[in-house]
Design a protein around this motif. Structure first.
Motif, mmCIF file in Angstrom:
data_model
loop_
_atom_site.group_PDB
_atom_site.id
_atom_site.type_symbol
_atom_site.label_atom_id
_atom_site.label_comp_id
_atom_site.label_asym_id
_atom_site.label_seq_id
_atom_site.Cartn_x
_atom_site.Cartn_y
_atom_site.Cartn_z
ATOM 1 N N SER A 1 -9.482 -11.161 7.997
ATOM 2 C CA SER A 1 -10.761 -10.457 8.030
ATOM 3 C C SER A 1 -10.501 -8.964 7.878
ATOM 4 N N GLY A 2 -11.566 -8.216 7.651
ATOM 5 C CA GLY A 2 -11.449 -6.771 7.590
ATOM 6 C C GLY A 2 -11.557 -6.167 6.211
ATOM 7 N N GLY A 3 -11.630 -7.004 5.193
ATOM 8 C CA GLY A 3 -11.753 -6.487 3.842
ATOM 9 C C GLY A 3 -13.152 -5.994 3.544
ATOM 10 N N GLY B 1 -8.894 6.942 -0.304
ATOM 11 C CA GLY B 1 -8.484 7.708 0.863
ATOM 12 C C GLY B 1 -8.836 7.049 2.175
ATOM 13 N N GLY B 2 -9.563 5.923 2.129
ATOM 14 C CA GLY B 2 -10.000 5.246 3.337
ATOM 15 C C GLY B 2 -8.861 4.572 4.089
ATOM 16 N N SER B 3 -9.200 4.095 5.323
ATOM 17 C CA SER B 3 -8.180 3.537 6.222
ATOM 18 C C SER B 3 -8.685 2.278 6.921
ATOM 19 N N PRO B 4 -8.881 1.212 6.200
ATOM 20 C CA PRO B 4 -9.307 -0.026 6.865
ATOM 21 C C PRO B 4 -8.161 -0.721 7.569
ATOM 22 N N ARG B 5 -8.504 -1.612 8.491
ATOM 23 C CA ARG B 5 -7.498 -2.425 9.155
ATOM 24 C C ARG B 5 -7.819 -3.896 8.913
ATOM 25 N N LEU B 6 -6.850 -4.595 8.373
ATOM 26 C CA LEU B 6 -6.998 -6.022 8.170
ATOM 27 C C LEU B 6 -6.441 -6.772 9.379
ATOM 28 N N SER B 7 -7.060 -7.915 9.674
ATOM 29 C CA SER B 7 -6.589 -8.771 10.756
ATOM 30 C C SER B 7 -6.356 -10.171 10.227
ATOM 31 N N PHE C 1 0.900 2.106 4.725
ATOM 32 C CA PHE C 1 0.463 0.900 5.438
ATOM 33 C C PHE C 1 1.367 0.687 6.654
ATOM 34 N N THR C 2 0.799 0.112 7.709
ATOM 35 C CA THR C 2 1.558 -0.230 8.908
ATOM 36 C C THR C 2 1.223 -1.652 9.323
ATOM 37 N N ILE C 3 2.250 -2.477 9.418
ATOM 38 C CA ILE C 3 2.066 -3.850 9.872
ATOM 39 C C ILE C 3 2.359 -3.908 11.369
ATOM 40 N N SER C 4 1.596 -4.726 12.080
ATOM 41 C CA SER C 4 1.821 -4.900 13.520
ATOM 42 C C SER C 4 1.295 -6.273 13.922
ATOM 43 N N ARG C 5 1.594 -6.649 15.136
ATOM 44 C CA ARG C 5 1.117 -7.931 15.633
ATOM 45 C C ARG C 5 0.874 -7.867 17.124
ATOM 46 N N ASP C 6 -0.050 -8.689 17.603
ATOM 47 C CA ASP C 6 -0.320 -8.833 19.027
ATOM 48 C C ASP C 6 -0.047 -10.290 19.358
ATOM 49 N N ASN C 7 1.132 -10.568 19.884
ATOM 50 C CA ASN C 7 1.510 -11.954 20.142
ATOM 51 C C ASN C 7 0.703 -12.578 21.280
ATOM 52 N N SER C 8 0.128 -11.749 22.133
ATOM 53 C CA SER C 8 -0.710 -12.295 23.205
ATOM 54 C C SER C 8 -2.050 -12.799 22.665
ATOM 55 N N LYS C 9 -2.432 -12.293 21.487
ATOM 56 C CA LYS C 9 -3.702 -12.699 20.880
ATOM 57 C C LYS C 9 -3.507 -13.437 19.566
ATOM 58 N N ASN C 10 -2.258 -13.768 19.238
ATOM 59 C CA ASN C 10 -1.954 -14.512 18.002
ATOM 60 C C ASN C 10 -2.592 -13.866 16.771
ATOM 61 N N THR C 11 -2.453 -12.567 16.679
ATOM 62 C CA THR C 11 -3.110 -11.836 15.601
ATOM 63 C C THR C 11 -2.142 -10.889 14.910
ATOM 64 N N LEU C 12 -2.215 -10.867 13.598
ATOM 65 C CA LEU C 12 -1.444 -9.974 12.739
ATOM 66 C C LEU C 12 -2.384 -8.911 12.199
ATOM 67 N N PHE C 13 -1.853 -7.698 12.024
ATOM 68 C CA PHE C 13 -2.672 -6.608 11.517
ATOM 69 C C PHE C 13 -2.001 -5.923 10.332
ATOM 70 N N LEU C 14 -2.808 -5.296 9.511
ATOM 71 C CA LEU C 14 -2.312 -4.383 8.488
ATOM 72 C C LEU C 14 -3.218 -3.162 8.493
ATOM 73 N N GLN C 15 -2.687 -2.060 9.010
ATOM 74 C CA GLN C 15 -3.419 -0.804 8.987
ATOM 75 C C GLN C 15 -3.120 -0.113 7.670
ATOM 76 N N MET C 16 -4.147 0.103 6.885
ATOM 77 C CA MET C 16 -3.995 0.696 5.577
ATOM 78 C C MET C 16 -4.531 2.120 5.623
ATOM 79 N N SER C 17 -3.901 3.025 4.908
ATOM 80 C CA SER C 17 -4.401 4.394 4.838
ATOM 81 C C SER C 17 -4.160 4.965 3.451
ATOM 82 N N SER C 18 -4.803 6.077 3.184
ATOM 83 C CA SER C 18 -4.670 6.766 1.885
ATOM 84 C C SER C 18 -4.841 5.799 0.722
ATOM 85 N N LEU C 19 -5.863 4.980 0.818
ATOM 86 C CA LEU C 19 -6.047 3.948 -0.192
ATOM 87 C C LEU C 19 -6.346 4.524 -1.567
#
Lengths: 117, 107
Positions: free
Chosen positions: A7-9, A15-21, A68-86
């Protein structure tokens, strides 16, 4: 059943900075590396980023490194992609994918579309 | 970075045909090579990993071979469901590269 749901698209200005989950279910999330792969309209697949199961190690394609920055929250079983300077060339369907013991992507989500315009 | 080149880019074949797709790496990828199938509007599906290991649930008409810099995906007898685009992917130290894809069309 193993499932990945991105989600998140959407439409983003240059130049925007969306975050995908990516919400994962059906497996022990913290045991596996996770990746983002993108596909521009009418084009082939491009690996974007991978994160280890613990989240300690991250890897990026040169095309997104520093933006871009990839991260994860293992307590919530969720992966993220923080995008910037698109840029326009970041327009693509972004897939999250689960890695297996042989480092390949064995389960994929349905994708979320990011349009930079 | 390792570059992956698939051939052919497009392949026309008929149901029942045996087809082979080739993937060449710009430098040795050992056996860390995977093959994926993608249908329009859908996510890729893993077919083969470690060059020749068949992913669970994938029909046995799919097979992979090769090592080093040259790899092949073979479909022994094409079925209507097999018409799709196929991608090879190499893995090297958490860096992945895909081939440009091979579109398998109905003749």
């Amino acid at each position: 059943e193993v499932q990945l749901l991105e989600s998140g698209g959407g439409l983003v200005q240059p130049g925007g900075s969306p975050r995908l989950s990516c919400a994962a279910s059906g497996f022990t999330f913290s045991n596996y590396p996770m990746s983002w792969v993108r596909q521009a309209p009418g084009k082939g697949m491009e690996w974007v980023s991978t994160i280890s199961g613990s989240g300690t190690n991250t890897y990026y394609a040169d095309s997104v490194k520093g933006r871009f920055t990839i991260s994860r929250d293992n307590s919530k079983n969720t992966l993220f992609l923080q995008m910037s300077s698109l840029r326009a060339e970041d327009t693509a369907v972004y897939y999250c994918a689960k890695g297996n013991d042989y480092y390949v992507m064995d389960v994929w989500g349905q994708g979320t579309t990011v349009t930079v315009s | 970075d390792i570059q992956m080149t698939q051939s052919p880019s497009t392949l026309s074949a008929s149901v029942g045909d045996r087809v082979t797709i080739t993937c060449r790496a710009s430098q040795s990828s050992s056996r860390w090579l995977a093959w994926y199938q993608q249908k329009p509007g859908k996510a890729p599906k893993l077919l083969i990993y470690k060059a020749s290991s068949l992913q669970s649930g994938v029909p046995s008409r799919f097979s992979g071979s090769g090592s080093g810099t040259e790899f092949t995906l073979t479909i022994s007898s094409l079925q209507p469901d097999d018409f799709a685009t196929y991608y090879c992917q190499q893995y090297n130290s958490y860096m992945y590269t895909f081939g440009q894809g091979t579109k398998l069309e109905i003749k």
